[in-house]
Enzyme design. Structure first.
Site, PDB file in Angstrom:
ATOM      1  N   TYR A   1      42.031  26.114  -2.607  1.00 48.65           N
ATOM      2  CA  TYR A   1      41.633  26.687  -3.891  1.00 48.65           C
ATOM      3  C   TYR A   1      40.754  25.761  -4.720  1.00 48.65           C
ATOM      4  CZ  TYR A   1      45.579  23.753  -5.193  1.00 48.65           C
ATOM      5  OH  TYR A   1      46.423  22.684  -5.336  1.00 48.65           O
ATOM      6  N   GLY A   2      40.465  24.566  -4.220  1.00 46.49           N
ATOM      7  CA  GLY A   2      39.722  23.596  -5.015  1.00 46.49           C
ATOM      8  C   GLY A   2      38.580  22.961  -4.257  1.00 46.49           C
ATOM      9  N   THR A   3      38.612  21.647  -4.124  1.00 46.63           N
ATOM     10  CA  THR A   3      37.488  20.891  -3.561  1.00 46.63           C
ATOM     11  C   THR A   3      37.332  21.054  -2.056  1.00 46.63           C
ATOM     12  OG1 THR A   3      38.780  18.865  -3.261  1.00 46.63           O
ATOM     13  CG2 THR A   3      37.669  19.164  -5.402  1.00 46.63           C
ATOM     14  N   LEU A   4      38.233  21.769  -1.401  1.00 50.21           N
ATOM     15  CA  LEU A   4      38.095  22.045   0.029  1.00 50.21           C
ATOM     16  C   LEU A   4      37.327  23.340   0.312  1.00 50.21           C
ATOM     17  CD1 LEU A   4      41.661  20.966   1.116  1.00 50.21           C
ATOM     18  CD2 LEU A   4      39.532  19.939   1.950  1.00 50.21           C
TER      19      LEU A   4
ATOM     20  N   GLU B   1      45.537  15.083   0.365  1.00 55.13           N
ATOM     21  CA  GLU B   1      46.354  15.628  -0.724  1.00 55.13           C
ATOM     22  C   GLU B   1      47.534  14.729  -1.102  1.00 55.13           C
ATOM     23  OE1 GLU B   1      45.019  17.847  -2.304  1.00 55.13           O
ATOM     24  OE2 GLU B   1      43.984  19.246  -1.002  1.00 55.13           O
TER      25      GLU B   1
END
Length: 130
Positions: free
Chosen positions: A10-13, A76
């Site tokens: 949901y983010g920087t990936l 993470e």
């Protein structure tokens, strides 16, 4: 035989984001998926997902092997049974294209909830980060 896992990011990936290179060998299953929770900007260049909440959180689902999952765990700050984890990896229910599927995702660890600075009202990191 390779073991494959589904992971919701949901983010920087996500595609076009700074850490997407971790998923270059992964298979994109859905680029329009969502779950529920509360998404926050940490002010550190990445978001954090709080399990509590009913907002729609948007992201993508990838199929990864054990090696990629292990590299995501390192990124993470997650270790199985770790007491100092930045994030916790959990299997969750996701919605995509009128289907429900299960995948791993990373929630902020309770001891790190002080990092949750600004609620992302849209539930979408890419929209928030434009």
């Amino acid at each position: 035989m390779k073991v494959l896992h589904h992971v919701f990011v949901y983010g920087t990936l996500r595609k076009g984001e700074v850490n997407h290179h971790f998923l270059t060998s992964a298979n994109l299953l859905s680029d329009e998926a969502w779950t529920t929770g509360t998404l926050y900007d940490t002010g550190l260049g990445y978001p954090a997902l709080l399990e509590k909440g009913t907002d729609h959180i948007y992201g993508e689902i990838y199929e990864v092997d054990d090696e990629v999952l292990a590299s995501l765990d390192v990124l993470e700050g997650y270790e199985v049974d770790g007491s100092e984890n930045l994030y916790e990896r959990k299997k969750i229910l996701l919605n995509n294209d009128n289907e429900h599927t299960e995948a791993f995702t990373y929630y902020i660890s309770p001891q790190n909830e002080n990092m949750l600075l600004t609620k992302i009202e849209s539930g979408d990191w890419k929209q928030h980060n434009k």
